[in-house]
Design a protein around this motif. Sequence first.
Motif, mmCIF file in Angstrom:
data_model
loop_
_atom_site.group_PDB
_atom_site.id
_atom_site.type_symbol
_atom_site.label_atom_id
_atom_site.label_comp_id
_atom_site.label_asym_id
_atom_site.label_seq_id
_atom_site.Cartn_x
_atom_site.Cartn_y
_atom_site.Cartn_z
ATOM 1 N N ILE A 1 1.825 -0.878 6.029
ATOM 2 C CA ILE A 1 2.563 -1.396 7.184
ATOM 3 C C ILE A 1 2.599 -0.370 8.306
ATOM 4 N N GLN A 2 2.837 0.897 7.955
ATOM 5 C CA GLN A 2 2.931 1.936 8.974
ATOM 6 C C GLN A 2 1.621 2.088 9.729
ATOM 7 N N ARG A 3 0.497 1.960 9.008
ATOM 8 C CA ARG A 3 -0.813 2.102 9.663
ATOM 9 C C ARG A 3 -1.015 1.001 10.699
ATOM 10 N N PHE A 4 -0.653 -0.229 10.360
ATOM 11 C CA PHE A 4 -0.825 -1.325 11.310
ATOM 12 C C PHE A 4 0.190 -1.243 12.450
ATOM 13 N N VAL B 1 -2.489 -6.942 18.384
ATOM 14 C CA VAL B 1 -3.710 -6.250 17.982
ATOM 15 C C VAL B 1 -4.480 -7.190 17.056
ATOM 16 N N ASP B 2 -5.772 -7.294 17.283
ATOM 17 C CA ASP B 2 -6.588 -8.210 16.496
ATOM 18 C C ASP B 2 -6.904 -7.638 15.127
ATOM 19 N N LEU B 3 -7.083 -8.544 14.171
ATOM 20 C CA LEU B 3 -7.500 -8.201 12.818
ATOM 21 C C LEU B 3 -8.880 -8.819 12.568
ATOM 22 N N PRO B 4 -9.733 -8.142 11.805
ATOM 23 C CA PRO B 4 -9.477 -6.902 11.062
ATOM 24 C C PRO B 4 -9.587 -5.671 11.960
ATOM 25 N N PRO B 5 -9.042 -4.543 11.509
ATOM 26 C CA PRO B 5 -9.203 -3.303 12.261
ATOM 27 C C PRO B 5 -10.655 -2.830 12.206
ATOM 28 N N ARG B 6 -11.006 -1.924 13.058
ATOM 29 C CA ARG B 6 -12.374 -1.392 13.096
ATOM 30 C C ARG B 6 -12.712 -0.703 11.774
ATOM 31 N N HIS B 7 -13.971 -0.840 11.385
ATOM 32 C CA HIS B 7 -14.501 -0.215 10.161
ATOM 33 C C HIS B 7 -13.890 -0.807 8.886
ATOM 34 N N PHE B 8 -13.290 -1.991 8.997
ATOM 35 C CA PHE B 8 -12.756 -2.688 7.834
ATOM 36 C C PHE B 8 -13.807 -3.694 7.403
ATOM 37 N N ARG B 9 -14.306 -3.613 6.171
ATOM 38 C CA ARG B 9 -15.474 -4.391 5.769
ATOM 39 C C ARG B 9 -15.160 -5.839 5.437
ATOM 40 N N TRP B 10 -13.868 -6.197 5.357
ATOM 41 C CA TRP B 10 -13.506 -7.558 5.001
ATOM 42 C C TRP B 10 -13.087 -8.353 6.232
ATOM 43 N N ARG B 11 -12.701 -9.605 6.012
ATOM 44 C CA ARG B 11 -12.395 -10.506 7.115
ATOM 45 C C ARG B 11 -10.993 -10.263 7.681
ATOM 46 N N GLY B 12 -10.754 -10.848 8.862
ATOM 47 C CA GLY B 12 -9.439 -10.731 9.460
ATOM 48 C C GLY B 12 -8.362 -11.352 8.601
ATOM 49 N N CYS B 13 -8.649 -12.496 7.970
ATOM 50 C CA CYS B 13 -7.644 -13.143 7.118
ATOM 51 C C CYS B 13 -7.324 -12.273 5.909
ATOM 52 N N ASP B 14 -8.312 -11.544 5.375
ATOM 53 C CA ASP B 14 -8.057 -10.668 4.229
ATOM 54 C C ASP B 14 -7.097 -9.543 4.610
ATOM 55 N N ALA B 15 -7.338 -8.951 5.773
ATOM 56 C CA ALA B 15 -6.432 -7.904 6.258
ATOM 57 C C ALA B 15 -5.033 -8.472 6.477
ATOM 58 N N ALA B 16 -4.962 -9.684 7.031
ATOM 59 C CA ALA B 16 -3.661 -10.306 7.323
ATOM 60 C C ALA B 16 -2.898 -10.633 6.048
ATOM 61 N N TRP B 17 -3.571 -11.230 5.073
ATOM 62 C CA TRP B 17 -2.891 -11.601 3.818
ATOM 63 C C TRP B 17 -2.409 -10.374 3.061
ATOM 64 N N HIS B 18 -3.219 -9.307 3.059
ATOM 65 C CA HIS B 18 -2.820 -8.071 2.386
ATOM 66 C C HIS B 18 -1.603 -7.460 3.077
ATOM 67 N N ALA C 1 -13.232 -20.293 13.789
ATOM 68 C CA ALA C 1 -11.921 -20.310 13.146
ATOM 69 C C ALA C 1 -10.892 -19.567 13.999
ATOM 70 N N PRO C 2 -9.595 -19.807 13.759
ATOM 71 C CA PRO C 2 -8.560 -19.074 14.512
ATOM 72 C C PRO C 2 -8.685 -17.568 14.329
ATOM 73 N N LEU C 3 -8.254 -16.841 15.330
ATOM 74 C CA LEU C 3 -8.278 -15.380 15.299
ATOM 75 C C LEU C 3 -6.994 -14.861 14.657
ATOM 76 N N TRP C 4 -7.130 -13.875 13.799
ATOM 77 C CA TRP C 4 -5.987 -13.272 13.125
ATOM 78 C C TRP C 4 -5.507 -12.051 13.896
ATOM 79 N N SER C 5 -4.190 -11.852 13.888
ATOM 80 C CA SER C 5 -3.605 -10.772 14.686
ATOM 81 C C SER C 5 -2.363 -10.226 13.999
#
Length: 358
Positions: A188-191, A260-277, A243-247
């Motif tokens: 959470i702190q990183r995001f 801020v948009d998801l996924p963050p830079r250099h994150f190998r998975w999808r925006g929804c994966d970053a959001a759900w985690h 698809a909708p953009l995750w943020s």
Amino acid sequence: MTITELTPDEVLGCCRTSLGMGIESSGLDDILLAGLLRRAAGIHCPCSRTALRAALMESLAYLQPNFGGLADRLDNLTEAMIVAGDLLELSDVATDDPDVKGTWVFAAPPSFVVRRSGSIFLTGIAPDQDIFLPEHLARRVVRSHVTQFIAPEPGEDLIEQLIAHGLHQLSESVWLRSPKAQSPEQLIQRFENQLASQPTCGPVSGLEILDRDTKVTYYRGRWGAPRGQTGTFVARRPQEFGAPLWSFVELADGTLKRIVDLPPRHFRWRGCDAAWHLQMAIDGIAGHPQQYRRSTTDAGVRFDFFSPLPLWAQRRLMVLGHERPRSRSLFAYEIPVAEAAEEEKNLQENLWLVPTDA
């Protein structure tokens, strides 16, 4: 010349046969629909999810009695095929067409993963082909929902045969790679640090937030427009294409302050994966962690989930076990007893989920 009128079931039976599925079932079940999606993807990809769905809905318009529910089924199966590795979803893609925008899906190359049991998990799509295996191997394929498996026979070097037919072997450790372990507070702190570095912004049309104060066992009911909330929230917003953009957003009395948009830079998975985690961490810290239900079956241990899992977590369950029909849940997997303790440990320690009897 004689013209014979075919019934919808007869047409679907022909489709099943052409896809190498035999005629053991009738109707448009998920296994056949997934096969047709692979076929359509081999023709149309790269394209948007919407274009892929529209192409298949047009083809099936007069073959499906409950046509109204077909779009949702196709969307769910497309998502499952992305998890399985048949399709790759990429945002901000670069193609030969300068007008291409948004998120597209691509047909992954035919590949396989060797499971611990010895069975081989098949994934990928061959362009303009119904089957990418020779007939003597294709008829041994076992299908379950969107997954496809083939078991080696005694004394057979199945891996060598698959490589000889052009399939790529994927390492299970690479295919199932997950983010570095961290505490929910660290995530959470990183995001929040990334969000704090963004300039203030104006309103965004169609913005929805995942309300952390809503019931964690009803995922769809957690989404809604901001209604006076203050704090940071996982969010999504529509875009013209794809698809909708995750943020991740900051609100003040329901008014958007930063995004801020998801996924963050250099994150190998999808925006929804970053959001759900991230939402799993938020729910855990808030004192109402997301849940799963564990039950024992004749074949193993069943896990029912009430919220989506990031791709890396769902792939683990898919490779180790089989997806099962949901029961008062969003989806469910059944895995062997020998693997259950390790997978449950992963759910609790890396996704911060807790068991429930509900």
